[in-house]
Design a protein around this motif. Structure first.
Motif, PDB file in Angstrom:
ATOM      1  N   PRO A   1       7.370  11.766  -1.550  1.00 59.87           N
ATOM      2  CA  PRO A   1       7.372  10.951  -0.329  1.00 59.87           C
ATOM      3  C   PRO A   1       6.061  10.170  -0.173  1.00 59.87           C
ATOM      4  CG  PRO A   1       6.889  13.236   0.203  1.00 59.87           C
ATOM      5  CD  PRO A   1       6.981  13.163  -1.294  1.00 59.87           C
ATOM      6  N   TYR A   2       6.180   8.963   0.346  1.00 54.24           N
ATOM      7  CA  TYR A   2       5.014   8.108   0.552  1.00 54.24           C
ATOM      8  C   TYR A   2       5.131   7.374   1.889  1.00 54.24           C
ATOM      9  CZ  TYR A   2       4.211   8.482  -4.511  1.00 54.24           C
ATOM     10  OH  TYR A   2       3.976   8.943  -5.789  1.00 54.24           O
ATOM     11  N   LEU A   3       3.988   6.959   2.417  1.00 56.49           N
ATOM     12  CA  LEU A   3       3.959   5.957   3.475  1.00 56.49           C
ATOM     13  C   LEU A   3       3.711   4.629   2.771  1.00 56.49           C
ATOM     14  CD1 LEU A   3       3.941   5.326   6.562  1.00 56.49           C
ATOM     15  CD2 LEU A   3       1.437   5.349   6.391  1.00 56.49           C
ATOM     16  N   PHE A   4       4.602   3.688   2.982  1.00 57.54           N
ATOM     17  CA  PHE A   4       4.629   2.410   2.289  1.00 57.54           C
ATOM     18  C   PHE A   4       4.239   1.340   3.305  1.00 57.54           C
ATOM     19  CE2 PHE A   4       6.985  -1.368   1.057  1.00 57.54           C
ATOM     20  CZ  PHE A   4       7.097  -1.354  -0.333  1.00 57.54           C
ATOM     21  N   THR A   5       3.285   0.465   2.976  1.00 57.47           N
ATOM     22  CA  THR A   5       2.792  -0.518   3.942  1.00 57.47           C
ATOM     23  C   THR A   5       2.750  -1.923   3.338  1.00 57.47           C
ATOM     24  OG1 THR A   5       0.517   0.036   3.292  1.00 57.47           O
ATOM     25  CG2 THR A   5       1.390   1.123   5.247  1.00 57.47           C
TER      26      THR A   5
ATOM     27  N   MET B   1      12.828   3.679   4.369  1.00 59.94           N
ATOM     28  CA  MET B   1      13.249   3.703   5.769  1.00 59.94           C
ATOM     29  C   MET B   1      12.152   3.026   6.583  1.00 59.94           C
ATOM     30  SD  MET B   1      13.908   7.006   8.226  1.00 59.94           S
ATOM     31  CE  MET B   1      14.312   6.816   9.977  1.00 59.94           C
ATOM     32  N   THR B   2      12.507   1.938   7.263  1.00 67.82           N
ATOM     33  CA  THR B   2      11.523   1.218   8.060  1.00 67.82           C
ATOM     34  C   THR B   2      11.137   2.038   9.279  1.00 67.82           C
ATOM     35  OG1 THR B   2      12.515  -0.870   7.340  1.00 67.82           O
ATOM     36  CG2 THR B   2      11.003  -0.969   9.214  1.00 67.82           C
ATOM     37  N   LEU B   3       9.830   2.215   9.473  1.00 62.03           N
ATOM     38  CA  LEU B   3       9.315   2.971  10.611  1.00 62.03           C
ATOM     39  C   LEU B   3       8.799   2.056  11.715  1.00 62.03           C
ATOM     40  CD1 LEU B   3       7.269   5.682   8.659  1.00 62.03           C
ATOM     41  CD2 LEU B   3       9.617   5.843   9.520  1.00 62.03           C
TER      42      LEU B   3
ATOM     43  N   MET C   1       6.897   1.806   6.147  1.00 65.78           N
ATOM     44  CA  MET C   1       8.147   2.395   5.690  1.00 65.78           C
ATOM     45  C   MET C   1       7.899   3.798   5.153  1.00 65.78           C
ATOM     46  SD  MET C   1      10.044  -0.725   3.651  1.00 65.78           S
ATOM     47  CE  MET C   1      10.641  -2.185   4.521  1.00 65.78           C
ATOM     48  N   PHE C   2       8.894   4.653   5.321  1.00 71.30           N
ATOM     49  CA  PHE C   2       8.909   5.959   4.672  1.00 71.30           C
ATOM     50  C   PHE C   2       9.611   5.750   3.343  1.00 71.30           C
ATOM     51  CE2 PHE C   2      11.278  10.093   4.130  1.00 71.30           C
ATOM     52  CZ  PHE C   2      10.156  10.861   3.794  1.00 71.30           C
TER      53      PHE C   2
ATOM     54  N   GLY D   1       0.850  -1.176   0.000  1.00 72.24           N
ATOM     55  CA  GLY D   1       0.000   0.000   0.000  1.00 72.24           C
ATOM     56  C   GLY D   1       0.887   1.227   0.000  1.00 72.24           C
ATOM     57  N   MET D   2       0.441   2.307  -0.665  1.00 69.71           N
ATOM     58  CA  MET D   2       1.230   3.536  -0.722  1.00 69.71           C
ATOM     59  C   MET D   2       0.315   4.728  -0.544  1.00 69.71           C
ATOM     60  SD  MET D   2       4.016   2.754  -3.747  1.00 69.71           S
ATOM     61  CE  MET D   2       5.028   4.182  -3.313  1.00 69.71           C
TER      62      MET D   2
END
Length: 250
Positions: free
Chosen positions: A118-122, A142-144, A200-201, A98-99
């Motif tokens: 930039p995205y939030l990646f899931t 970058m793993t959040l 992830m970022f 997911g983005m």
């Protein structure tokens, strides 16, 4: 109040409720970036602009973004993008990632123009971003929160049916870990979610060279390849359907 007035009032309430939900969602996506953390955003943008202008190589961009994000405390980073709000509304597809696009406001509340996206990646457990390469782009993850197995390969040669690739990294990425891709280094990647949820970022610099073609993902089959010496693998190309059929679930 007559029926027409009541209907009009009800419609107004629905519109206001919808506007409130939209505003709340927009705020969550834009985040509430702390002033103390704005330098890293500027530094990422400067590095991405330098990459796009040809002043910085892809490999140097990878080193720079890892350095910049490596100096940010993960807990502060989560607060800076309003992570709790983003996580609450994140999607976890049954296949792939997911983005959610992220937007950052400036001092006046206006959205900042950035050279990167930039995205939030899931990802959810037992799903994967299948092995694939990119052309004319650079990206970092970058793993959040959560953990994922992240593998990279260097693409050495390409033909219409195969790629010659060499494994270059294989890590279990937890919070704070930064991995990246460019045409020069680690230009094929593969993600497998290990925890129930992975956040992830993600930053992408697309069509780095404006005059060069920018294509879709280049799917490859590293496990179906043949070792040819020096750690290299002659791996078949795959189409999207075949790639997800083989690698879509961890």
């Amino acid at each position: 109040m007559n029926r027409r007035a009541a209907a009009g009032s009800g419609l107004k309430l629905l519109l206001l409720a919808g506007l409130w939900r939209y505003s709340a969602a927009a705020h969550a996506v834009q985040g509430s970036l702390k002033w103390s953390l704005r330098p890293w955003l500027v530094q990422l943008d400067e590095a991405s602009a330098a990459l796009a202008s040809g002043a910085m190589t892809g490999s140097a961009w990878q080193d720079e973004v890892a350095r910049v994000l490596g100096r940010v405390e993960p807990a502060d980073f989560l607060k800076s993008i309003d992570f709790e709000a983003l996580a609450a509304r994140a999607s976890f597809p049954a296949r792939g990632e997911g983005m959610e696009r992220l937007y950052f406001p400036d001092e006046q509340g206006k959205l900042q123009p950035l050279r990167f996206r930039p995205y939030l990646f899931t990802l959810r457990k037992d799903t994967a971003v299948v092995p694939h390469g990119h052309h004319n782009m650079a990206t970092l993850h970058m793993t959040l929160a959560g953990q994922a197995r992240v593998r990279h390969f260097d693409r050495l040669e390409s033909t219409g049916s195969h790629m010659l690739i060499r494994p270059s990294s294989d890590v279990v990425a937890g919070p704070g870990n930064v991995t990246s891709v460019s045409d020069e280094r680690h230009n094929i990647h593969w993600f497998q979610a290990l925890s129930e949820q992975v956040f992830m970022f993600n930053v992408g610099v697309y069509q780095v060279a404006p005059q060069q073609p920018f294509g879709e993902r280049d799917y490859v089959d590293p496990l179906g390849g043949v070792e040819v010496g020096g750690g290299a693998i002659r791996a078949p190309r795959l189409d999207r359907v075949a790639a997800y059929a083989k690698y879509g679930h961890a």
